[in-house]
Enzyme design. Structure first.
Site, mmCIF file in Angstrom:
data_model
loop_
_atom_site.group_PDB
_atom_site.id
_atom_site.type_symbol
_atom_site.label_atom_id
_atom_site.label_comp_id
_atom_site.label_asym_id
_atom_site.label_seq_id
_atom_site.Cartn_x
_atom_site.Cartn_y
_atom_site.Cartn_z
ATOM 1 C CB SER A 76 4.720 1.804 13.367
ATOM 2 O OG SER A 76 3.467 1.841 13.998
ATOM 3 C CE1 TYR A 121 -2.706 2.549 3.271
ATOM 4 C CE2 TYR A 121 -3.215 2.928 0.960
ATOM 5 C CZ TYR A 121 -3.365 3.274 2.298
ATOM 6 O OH TYR A 121 -4.157 4.337 2.661
ATOM 7 C CE1 TYR A 133 2.919 -2.286 13.596
ATOM 8 C CE2 TYR A 133 3.984 -3.637 11.929
ATOM 9 C CZ TYR A 133 3.534 -2.404 12.368
ATOM 10 O OH TYR A 133 3.717 -1.286 11.584
ATOM 11 C CB SER A 171 4.218 -13.319 0.985
ATOM 12 O OG SER A 171 4.589 -12.169 1.726
ATOM 13 C CE LYS A 221 7.172 -1.734 11.061
ATOM 14 N NZ LYS A 221 7.943 -1.748 9.803
ATOM 15 N NE ARG A 238 -8.058 -3.341 17.324
ATOM 16 C CZ ARG A 238 -7.757 -2.848 16.111
ATOM 17 N NH1 ARG A 238 -8.159 -3.452 15.006
ATOM 18 N NH2 ARG A 238 -7.072 -1.723 16.026
ATOM 19 N NE ARG A 267 -5.337 4.145 17.156
ATOM 20 C CZ ARG A 267 -5.636 3.925 18.416
ATOM 21 N NH1 ARG A 267 -5.904 4.971 19.211
ATOM 22 N NH2 ARG A 267 -5.662 2.701 18.924
HETATM 23 C C1 WQD Z 1 -7.751 2.407 14.680
HETATM 24 C C2 WQD Z 1 -8.889 2.558 15.674
HETATM 25 C C3 WQD Z 1 -9.621 0.516 16.660
HETATM 26 C C4 WQD Z 1 -11.395 -1.342 13.155
HETATM 27 C C5 WQD Z 1 -2.575 0.621 12.940
HETATM 28 C C6 WQD Z 1 -1.465 -0.324 12.825
HETATM 29 C C7 WQD Z 1 -0.190 0.342 13.249
HETATM 30 C C8 WQD Z 1 0.008 1.622 12.494
HETATM 31 C C9 WQD Z 1 -1.177 2.522 12.686
HETATM 32 C C10 WQD Z 1 1.404 1.288 10.557
HETATM 33 C C11 WQD Z 1 -8.696 1.673 16.913
HETATM 34 C C12 WQD Z 1 -10.737 1.158 15.838
HETATM 35 C C13 WQD Z 1 -10.746 -0.429 13.954
HETATM 36 C C14 WQD Z 1 -12.768 -1.638 13.416
HETATM 37 C C15 WQD Z 1 -12.750 -0.081 15.239
HETATM 38 N N1 WQD Z 1 0.196 1.371 11.112
HETATM 39 N N2 WQD Z 1 -11.423 0.190 14.975
HETATM 40 N N3 WQD Z 1 -13.394 -0.991 14.446
HETATM 41 O O1 WQD Z 1 -4.620 -0.086 15.636
HETATM 42 O O2 WQD Z 1 -4.400 2.461 15.438
HETATM 43 O O3 WQD Z 1 -2.805 0.954 14.265
HETATM 44 O O4 WQD Z 1 -2.320 1.801 12.222
HETATM 45 O O5 WQD Z 1 2.436 1.484 11.002
HETATM 46 O O6 WQD Z 1 0.839 -0.517 12.984
HETATM 47 O O7 WQD Z 1 -1.753 -1.372 13.682
HETATM 48 O O8 WQD Z 1 -5.212 1.119 13.509
HETATM 49 O O9 WQD Z 1 -7.119 1.148 11.996
HETATM 50 O O10 WQD Z 1 -6.635 -0.985 13.293
HETATM 51 O O11 WQD Z 1 -7.541 1.004 14.485
HETATM 52 O O12 WQD Z 1 -13.340 0.482 16.169
HETATM 53 O O13 WQD Z 1 -13.419 -2.466 12.719
HETATM 54 O O14 WQD Z 1 -10.089 2.115 15.037
HETATM 55 O O15 WQD Z 1 -10.150 -0.023 17.863
HETATM 56 O O16 WQD Z 1 -9.164 2.391 18.042
HETATM 57 P P1 WQD Z 1 -4.306 1.107 14.836
HETATM 58 P P2 WQD Z 1 -6.655 0.497 13.245
#
Ligand code: WQD
Length: 352
Positions: free
Chosen positions: A126, A12, A151, A35, A155, A297, A233
């Site tokens: 990250s 991506y 993960y 992969s 990093k 989560r 976020r």
């Molecule tokens: C964001 C928020 C979820 C899905 C990821 C990668 C990390 C980095 C940043 C690269 C959280 C909530 C999500 C859903 C939800 N990327 N959510 N329902 O966990 O902040 O981090 O992006 O470097 O490595 O892991 O991203 O998009 O998974 O979650 O409520 O169906 O959205 O709980 O609060 P995250 P995410």
């Protein structure tokens, strides 16, 4: 024209970065074993830029295969290393797979930098390295806390390995780029995020819910200590993120770095909650999303967003895309995929 090796070039952020590198006068080769990605992405890059990208379909955890790329390309002047697994949930279930893949590939890249005296190295890191920060927004000086997942640990370890490498190899200069939440797609909608299997990240879950692939989005918790109870976020448009890589490379080429290993936060600098992101999608597209509130989560950080002053000042980086641009470009891409049956095959592609 400087030749840059992009590992994970079919991914991506990798594909979007290759577009930006080409548009800024670099020659690019890719190393990606597909992969977790599809060669279609580089075909999309070619469609956008008119430039065919040579991809070395090698396992970067295999030293000999990795070494052969450098033997064949003695004029590589920089490396951007994206190739890694990044599914937080999967890393909790399969930590050794993540240590082997993410660290094994980095070690081979560092060995080749050492042997072939590659002068410039950009590493895909990250914001997960901050863990649950004590205060936000985070700056590059905010201490790394315990990683919330294997993960995130890869990093953190990757950053520390590169920091040590930089001390021992002063002629190879490195930059660590800490991404916040990459989202959105190229405005052409020819390339974008292609989650394999069910998406984990919020934005592709939103667009797959909107198009009907996911019946209903679950918000993982609304009882957090934030302004509306859902996690906070920092969404950053993938094209802004891509351009930051080009600027980081140029920063090293121009010798602007004050140390041998520089760190930059790449976030928009705006914190938004999960519920606000959903509302932003609905407002930008006019589509009402079907969602419900579920349990928290495990491993989720409560709230994080970037102080991006250092990248603005030293890389002359300006995130140009708004939250609306993120949501509308992500939605346009989801609709493009819906009309491309072969992409759907990939979506059903099981994680290996
Ligand atoms: C964001 C928020 C979820 C899905 C990821 C990668 C990390 C980095 C940043 C690269 C959280 C909530 C999500 C859903 C939800 N990327 N959510 N329902 O966990 O902040 O981090 O992006 O470097 O490595 O892991 O991203 O998009 O998974 O979650 O409520 O169906 O959205 O709980 O609060 P995250 P995410």
């Amino acid at each position: 024209m400087k030749k840059i090796l992009v590992t994970g070039g079919s991914g991506y952020i990798g594909a979007h970065t290759i577009v930006d590198l080409i548009e800024n006068g670099f020659e690019v080769i890719s190393a990606d074993n597909n992969s977790r990605s599809t060669p279609d992405m580089l075909a999309g890059v070619e469609k956008i830029t008119g430039t065919k990208i040579k991809n070395y379909k090698v396992d970067l955890c295999n030293y000999d295969e990795t070494h052969a790329i450098f033997e064949e390309n003695s004029d590589i002047s920089g490396i951007i290393h994206f190739a890694a697994y990044k599914a937080v949930g999967e890393s909790v279930e399969k930590p050794v797979l993540y240590f082997q893949n993410n660290l094994g590939s980095l070690i081979n890249i560092l060995r080749c930098i050492e042997e072939f005296h590659i002068p410039h190295f950009v590493f895909s890191s990250s914001c997960t390295v901050y863990g649950n920060p004590d205060s936000i927004p985070v700056t590059e000086e905010t201490p790394r806390k315990n990683a919330e997942s294997p993960y995130g640990l890869t990093k953190q370890m990757g950053e520390q390995m590169i920091e040590s490498f930089a001390v021992a190899h002063p002629t190879s200069k490195s930059v660590l780029l800490r991404y916040f939440n990459p989202a959105g797609a190229h405005p052409s909608a020819i390339i974008g995020e292609l989650p394999i299997d069910r998406p984990q990240n919020l934005t592709p879950v939103i667009t797959q819910t909107a198009i009907g692939k996911i019946p209903s989005l679950t918000v993982f918790g609304d009882d957090y200590p934030t302004r509306d109870g859902s996690c906070l976020r920092d969404l950053i448009h993938v094209c802004d993120l891509a351009h930051a890589h080009t600027l980081a490379l140029q920063f090293l080429i121009d010798g602007k770095n004050s140390s041998n290993c520089e760190v930059f936060n790449l976030g928009s600098g705006n914190g938004i909650t999960v519920l606000e992101a959903i509302a932003a999608f609905e407002k930008s597209t006019g589509i009402k999303l079907n969602y419900s509130i579920g349990n928290r989560r495990p491993g989720d950080v409560i709230a994080i967003y970037a102080n991006n002053d250092k990248a603005r000042k030293e890389l002359k980086w300006e995130p140009r895309n708004s939250l609306e641009d993120i949501m509308t470009s992500a939605w346009k891409w989801e609709q493009f995929i819906a009309n491309q049956p072969k992409h759907l095959e990939l979506r059903s592609h099981k994680l290996n």
